[in-house]
Scaffold this active site. Sequence first.
Site, PDB file in Angstrom:
ATOM      1  CD  GLU A  68      34.324  25.048 -18.221  1.00 24.16           C
ATOM      2  OE1 GLU A  68      33.261  25.513 -18.080  1.00 24.16           O
ATOM      3  OE2 GLU A  68      34.317  23.746 -17.854  1.00 24.16           O
ATOM      4  N   PRO A 271      21.051  26.543  -7.338  1.00 18.50           N
ATOM      5  CG  PRO A 271      19.652  26.384  -7.792  1.00 18.50           C
ATOM      6  CD  PRO A 271      19.596  27.341  -7.262  1.00 18.50           C
ATOM      7  NE  ARG A 272      28.047  24.576 -12.883  1.00 17.28           N
ATOM      8  CZ  ARG A 272      28.872  25.445 -12.702  1.00 17.28           C
ATOM      9  NH1 ARG A 272      29.196  26.382 -11.742  1.00 17.28           N
ATOM     10  NH2 ARG A 272      30.009  24.563 -13.372  1.00 17.28           N
ATOM     11  N   GLY A 313      23.784  33.115 -14.428  1.00 13.50           N
ATOM     12  CA  GLY A 313      24.964  34.251 -15.146  1.00 13.50           C
ATOM     13  C   GLY A 313      25.111  35.519 -13.855  1.00 13.50           C
ATOM     14  CG  ASN A 338      37.226  28.444  -9.624  1.00 12.35           C
ATOM     15  OD1 ASN A 338      38.074  28.518  -8.395  1.00 12.35           O
ATOM     16  ND2 ASN A 338      37.269  28.690 -11.057  1.00 12.35           N
ATOM     17  N   PRO A 339      36.723  27.957  -5.829  1.00 17.66           N
ATOM     18  CG  PRO A 339      38.414  26.587  -4.569  1.00 17.66           C
ATOM     19  CD  PRO A 339      37.629  26.784  -6.024  1.00 17.66           C
ATOM     20  CG  LEU A 340      40.124  30.333  -6.828  1.00 17.50           C
ATOM     21  CD1 LEU A 340      40.835  30.194  -8.339  1.00 17.50           C
ATOM     22  CD2 LEU A 340      40.932  30.438  -5.434  1.00 17.50           C
ATOM     23  CD  GLU A 341      32.174  34.412  -9.211  1.00 22.11           C
ATOM     24  OE1 GLU A 341      31.321  35.225  -9.273  1.00 22.11           O
ATOM     25  OE2 GLU A 341      31.659  33.472 -10.363  1.00 22.11           O
TER      26      GLU A 341
END
Length: 450
Positions: A68, A271-272, A313, A338-341
Amino acid sequence: MSERWARNVLTAYRVIGTCLYPFVGTYVRYRTLKGKEDRQRRNERYGKTNIARPDGPLIWVHAASVGETTAIMPLVERLACRDITVLLTTGTMTSAKLVADHMGSHIIHQFVPLDLKPAVERFLNHWKPDLAVTCESEIWPTTIQMLGARQIPQVLVNGRLSDRSFAAWKKRSSIAEALFSNFSHVVAQSELDAERFRALGARPVTVSGNLKVDSAPPPIDKQVLARLLNEMGTRKRWAAVSTHEGEEEICAQVHKMLTVRHPDLLTIVVPRHPVRADELETMFMTHGLKVARQSRGDIIEPDTAIFMGDTIGDMGLYLRLTDIAFVGKSLVGEGGHNPLEPAMLNTAVLSGSNVQSFRDSYQRLIKNGGARLVKDREMLAGAVNFLFNNPKHLKVMIAAGLRTVLDMRGSLERTVLSLEPFIQPLLVQAQLTSAAHDDAKNQKRLRRGD
């Protein structure tokens, strides 16, 4: 459920929160010990701060976590250029670091106060925001009601509601309407999200698209990128990013399946939650896989099987190391990421089928040929192997993903346009405040005889 009943429930929620407030310190201390709270700044979670509120109008912008925050940073930059103070709150250590690294000192950052009446009241009494802007699906009942009671306009931007969230709110429609009616405007990501917000009582609701596609990838250390690319050389490689528990195990299995055909394979795992890196390294080693970790500055040697991106980051860095990216929380877990990045950084996107939270983005990518869904480890291994063996198809898939992202742009401008009716009065207020300060200075000079 009646409107009166719903408001009684929300009142009870606030009262219970107030009663629990004296005991919440134990919870915050526990999170601090787990590395989930900043020890030096944990008082901010109680609405306390050592920073004075600047004069003039102030916009409070809130983003929960890294995703976000990344999405909303271009909007924050736009607002900060309008001679209005912007206070940006986030809820995690990773998002706070992202703000510190990339937003500079022209905005004020604080950790968001706990959604308990004493903390929120202290926060609002100090900062006195003139406008509150929240991102995506941040619905905090006490905060929303207290802002409403103070008649502070609230706007939800980049709004989305997953299948699960919508179903949960729909079961409590009276409570949802009592909360969502406090929003002065909801700017939704898609028509489906807009329909859901309207069904829950939000008015007015408009559609902007996804702010993520209008955000530039954060800058990276080009020397680090060059070093990693040099160490990887010409080895075949693919990445699994934003992975959750269970998906790294699948990555280890897929790696072993692929090395039969591609002996020089390198698998990149991001990893997230990097805090899991130690346990993940142990797991990979039980599979006989040698691990190099970015957090330690390990060298990627010819026999390194897994390169773990366990820093915060740096997703932009890791995605630039590969042409193929599997996006996690989609084979194990639910909702996806999100797949956009990945698409905007020139990677072919692979994902499990559990992508409910980003349905619109995936539908667009799949329709244009920029993404492919897989249902299990065998399909994932097969998809990666196919792309390794068909470089022309890989290029077409990458181009389709990038084209999809470019076609989706424009959300930032639409969001700014939706905010204009709330911003313009603040600009007038800022000008009047500045003029009043100038008059006061001139009066002082006259009295001194300057």
